[in-house]
Design an enzyme around this catalytic site. Sequence first.
Site, mmCIF file in Angstrom:
data_model
loop_
_atom_site.group_PDB
_atom_site.id
_atom_site.type_symbol
_atom_site.label_atom_id
_atom_site.label_comp_id
_atom_site.label_asym_id
_atom_site.label_seq_id
_atom_site.Cartn_x
_atom_site.Cartn_y
_atom_site.Cartn_z
ATOM 1 N N ASP A 178 0.792 -1.171 -0.285
ATOM 2 C CA ASP A 178 0.002 -0.243 -0.334
ATOM 3 C C ASP A 178 0.834 1.400 0.320
ATOM 4 O O ASP A 178 1.020 1.817 -0.149
ATOM 5 C CB ASP A 178 -0.839 0.138 1.136
ATOM 6 C CG ASP A 178 -0.165 -0.274 2.257
ATOM 7 O OD1 ASP A 178 0.951 -0.955 2.427
ATOM 8 O OD2 ASP A 178 -1.002 0.154 3.378
ATOM 9 N N ARG A 236 5.068 4.334 6.120
ATOM 10 C CA ARG A 236 5.725 4.336 7.329
ATOM 11 C C ARG A 236 5.412 3.174 8.026
ATOM 12 O O ARG A 236 5.713 2.180 7.479
ATOM 13 C CB ARG A 236 3.963 4.856 7.662
ATOM 14 C CG ARG A 236 2.646 4.155 6.856
ATOM 15 C CD ARG A 236 1.312 4.529 7.189
ATOM 16 N NE ARG A 236 0.100 4.234 6.526
ATOM 17 C CZ ARG A 236 -0.129 4.621 5.935
ATOM 18 N NH1 ARG A 236 -0.803 5.740 5.446
ATOM 19 N NH2 ARG A 236 -1.631 3.499 5.454
ATOM 20 N N ASP A 237 4.383 3.314 9.008
ATOM 21 C CA ASP A 237 5.119 1.538 9.583
ATOM 22 C C ASP A 237 3.383 0.649 9.215
ATOM 23 O O ASP A 237 2.934 0.170 9.882
ATOM 24 C CB ASP A 237 4.422 2.030 11.486
ATOM 25 C CG ASP A 237 3.451 2.564 11.684
ATOM 26 O OD1 ASP A 237 3.095 2.736 10.335
ATOM 27 O OD2 ASP A 237 2.888 2.036 12.704
ATOM 28 N N GLU A 238 3.825 -0.035 7.854
ATOM 29 C CA GLU A 238 2.924 -0.507 7.093
ATOM 30 C C GLU A 238 3.431 -1.111 6.248
ATOM 31 O O GLU A 238 3.915 -2.675 6.519
ATOM 32 C CB GLU A 238 1.208 0.444 6.964
ATOM 33 C CG GLU A 238 0.578 -0.735 6.813
ATOM 34 C CD GLU A 238 -0.752 0.071 6.560
ATOM 35 O OE1 GLU A 238 -1.899 -0.461 6.563
ATOM 36 O OE2 GLU A 238 -0.634 1.640 6.751
ATOM 37 N N ASP A 243 -6.443 -3.173 -2.909
ATOM 38 C CA ASP A 243 -4.501 -1.807 -3.540
ATOM 39 C C ASP A 243 -5.082 -2.389 -4.750
ATOM 40 O O ASP A 243 -4.806 -2.224 -5.856
ATOM 41 C CB ASP A 243 -3.457 -1.632 -2.916
ATOM 42 C CG ASP A 243 -4.367 -0.399 -1.654
ATOM 43 O OD1 ASP A 243 -4.762 -1.188 -0.462
ATOM 44 O OD2 ASP A 243 -3.698 0.526 -1.575
ATOM 45 N N TRP A 303 -11.652 -6.165 -1.408
ATOM 46 C CA TRP A 303 -9.997 -6.716 -0.941
ATOM 47 C C TRP A 303 -10.173 -7.880 -1.421
ATOM 48 O O TRP A 303 -9.042 -8.499 -1.355
ATOM 49 C CB TRP A 303 -10.198 -6.544 0.573
ATOM 50 C CG TRP A 303 -9.387 -4.798 0.961
ATOM 51 C CD1 TRP A 303 -8.481 -4.950 1.413
ATOM 52 C CD2 TRP A 303 -10.146 -3.330 0.504
ATOM 53 N NE1 TRP A 303 -8.003 -3.057 1.385
ATOM 54 C CE2 TRP A 303 -9.313 -2.347 0.933
ATOM 55 C CE3 TRP A 303 -11.343 -3.407 -0.176
ATOM 56 C CZ2 TRP A 303 -9.272 -1.563 0.724
ATOM 57 C CZ3 TRP A 303 -12.124 -2.355 -0.199
ATOM 58 C CH2 TRP A 303 -11.352 -1.204 0.022
ATOM 59 N N GLU A 316 -2.334 8.815 -0.813
ATOM 60 C CA GLU A 316 -3.103 8.390 -0.136
ATOM 61 C C GLU A 316 -4.105 8.873 -0.222
ATOM 62 O O GLU A 316 -5.698 7.806 -0.925
ATOM 63 C CB GLU A 316 -3.216 7.327 1.150
ATOM 64 C CG GLU A 316 -3.613 6.472 1.884
ATOM 65 C CD GLU A 316 -3.656 6.172 2.664
ATOM 66 O OE1 GLU A 316 -3.816 5.279 3.352
ATOM 67 O OE2 GLU A 316 -2.350 6.980 3.776
ATOM 68 N N HIS A 372 0.843 6.210 -3.070
ATOM 69 C CA HIS A 372 0.102 4.827 -2.436
ATOM 70 C C HIS A 372 -0.725 4.935 -4.183
ATOM 71 O O HIS A 372 -1.062 5.703 -4.391
ATOM 72 C CB HIS A 372 -1.185 5.653 -1.775
ATOM 73 C CG HIS A 372 -1.653 4.202 -0.503
ATOM 74 N ND1 HIS A 372 -0.724 4.064 0.587
ATOM 75 C CD2 HIS A 372 -2.868 3.640 -0.551
ATOM 76 C CE1 HIS A 372 -1.550 3.413 1.415
ATOM 77 N NE2 HIS A 372 -2.276 3.622 0.449
#
Length: 934
Positions: free
Chosen positions: A448, A452-454, A461, A514, A727, A748
């Site tokens: 995605d 960041r912390d992802e 997506d 999803w 995003e 994103h």
Amino acid sequence: MSAAAIAGPVRFEHRDTGLGIGTGTPRLSWQVVSADPTWSTSAHELELTTSDTAEPVTVFVTGSEQVLVTWPFAPLPSRTRASVRVRAACGADWTEWSEPAPVETGLLRPTDWTARFVSPRTLGAIGQPAPLLTRTFTLRSDIVSARLYATAHGVYVANLNGDRVGDEEFAPGWTSYQHRLRYQTHDVTALLRPGENTLDVLLGNGWYRGRLGWQRASAVYGDRLALLAQLEVTYADGTVDRIVTDERWTARQSNVLADDFYDGQHTDLRHDPATAAPDQVDVLAEDLGRLVAAEGPPVRVTQVVPAVTISTSPSGRTLVDFGQNLVGRVRLRVRGAVAGQQVVIRHAEVLEHGELGVRPLRTAKATDSYVLADADSVVLEPALTFHGFRHAEITGVTDLRLDDVEAVVLGTDLRRTGWFSCSDPDLNQLHENVVWSMRGNFLEVPTDCPQRDERLGWTGDIQVFSPTASFLYDTAGFLSSWLADLAADQQPDGSVPYVIPDVLHTTAPTAAAWGDAATVVPWVLYQRFGDTGILARQFDSMRGWVDRIAALAGENHLWAGGFQFGDWLDPTAPPDDPAAAQADPDVVATAHLVRSAEIVADAAAVLGRAAEADRYAALAEAARRAFAREYVTSSGRVLSDAPTVYALALRWALLPEPAQREHAGARLADLVRASGFRISTGFVGTPLITDALTSVGEHDLAYRLLLQKACPSWLYPVSMGATTIWERWDSMLPDGSINPGEMTSFNHYALGAVADWMHRTIAGLAPNAPGYREILVRPVLGGGLTHASARHHTPYGTAAVAWRRADGRFHLDVTVPVGTTATVHVPGRQEAVVVGHGQHSWTTADPVGTRLPLTATSTVRELMDVPEAWDAAVAVLVEHGHGRDDVDIARKAAPYVDAPAVELPIAISRTTGIEGTPEVCERIERILVGQGKQ
């Protein structure tokens, strides 16, 4: 001499190189080029030469197929080195043989491995420095060849005698490790020497043991780093030495004191690993049956971007701008390094108030730091981390120069296959932003975001973006591997995890759009690459997902209730509640049930599974009827009356009656007008909205949406200097501050899915049969564009469309590769024409005519559809206090679109309480008569 030739060597499966291929029967593809329009391939001859046979084996194959052709020879055993070449025939006319394409099988069976996983006994624990595993060994002379087969728990960097092995980054990559672990095959012949040799392998945490997700989870797959390596050295006499990971290896502490993809890398260059005390290793009992070869290319350095500016922030910090938001790492040269000197590099995508904008990183530190040793000059670059950034803050270095610092771009090294350009510079920048977002987020898995912390493989997506991705790059092997992980992580009841590989471990995850990645992405790969094999391999996964959501829908075939992401990030949703969309989530869910059931039915038909094709077609039709019965009025209104639900209903044929479709199309158009021609869709509706408008003849509105520059719109970020897709539509606010939402990324790709419409509709280049065996050329002109073009390397060769408008004429140029045909719709002409391979051109009168003039009796809708006139009318109405801006005026005008435009001030005054004076009405009338002039 033949009128045709084979272009380039044979390809094996979806790989650009055949080294270490994971099957003994790889499918074969090749391309034919010909200047003769009468050439029609009637047969091929394939030749296999192996190192074990004196004579080549030749097979004659009738027919014209040249994409993913079934392997016609006996299966190749493990470690077999061979080459394949091909020639094609048109009747009695044969091409020359292609250049031999080398192929070499990897280790195809678990029993081919004599190596075992080894892990440092006391070093390399969580929180300790990265371990360096070493084996020194002696080789004889007359080395003919050598292969290193390797993988790891963690990521590894191998060196032989001080030289880097391969150019892969973060090997072995990220897969569903408990089910599938990739290994790499390296040709290391040139790195070995007779006598003593040393193999060093640095292990990092990577995805295996590093942080994953925003909940601060780490060591998701295990807490011990480990290495599996098997070096096979072949001598001239045919004998083989094997140096394998076993108890004879040692481990030492490296100078990498900490490494994490989220937090960065800390390195102490004063520490020499060679002087560290050695540690023993433990041999681990691991399942070698989960080892697989790569299906696509690895992560590599794909570009180096120089620094553009060096500046000082208001707080006195040194900031470097690379001019491009990217994914990778900073390479920094420090001159006159002094032992103990500390250098810190922090990364961020944007600046806020002149300082590094780190809030969107959440808990990710995104910081690389170094303690230097004495050196005249040293180059600093981490090996075990990556960041998403445009800006870097550097401390600890004085007299920093532009040529001291550069950004090293990392990503899966996909082959570029698609290009687009047009006469609008902002659209070209938007398309370039899509490309850069894909480059940054296609790093091992389709993530995605990269900063960041992802950084997870969110299914929603890639579900919406896969058509765009598969035009821009050869994603077949990359996404095929990811789909194998999806099937492996899919739950027994058919539920599809929200992220793949699954590190969230949600109970019974079922979310429309999803989970539908399980059906949509394989179908896209089939459509774009002609790969029936991916349908066959994924069919049980596809069917499992549909069976699961059909069970949730129950006997009434309505998927309603329960958790849904819905039309995620609808621009009307508040920053802290991105699921609060206008579109009813039950409408969105049931629409996806119809779509996925239909895809499974179509896939079953392709695979010759007639009974299943009938079953899922019946399910799709039952759900379609249920959708219309429950959510659609007799006239064609759809529940929740939001642009996304109309886009779904129009694109996926959810409206049973022509009159309903006509009304829904008109309603969608009016909703676009009522939004002030701003985007009002989220993740689900955005990829469909322009296609939906085009399908009902409202292509001018589709262009109006695309070309809008005010927020929210696709071009608003471009106007704000964005170099990637954001995003949120407003990740950065007009005043230059970062959106207050916790979830704000500036890289994103999902909202860039509109690029697929740009390729197919603006330029007019689209597949019309799987793998582009048939091509559809149908440019839709609009938006004031004077030229546009698209070019795509299809599995058969290059297809291209270019059009231009000049001096009252329209010119169209089309390139069609050998083995395909194209159906060409020349704008302004009634009949389509079918052409074969070659170059084709048409010139006609410019079909873009003048718009019918507005009159004093024109409706509000007609006024809104003339941009310059509507802008003038809005200015008048705002001036007289009837609204704040164009969006407010459009919203207030929406109930009166069928009313005479001259009466709009009076109509609006009923809600504003401000009197619609005759003067305002007169000015509106002058605008109508003067076409925008007051």
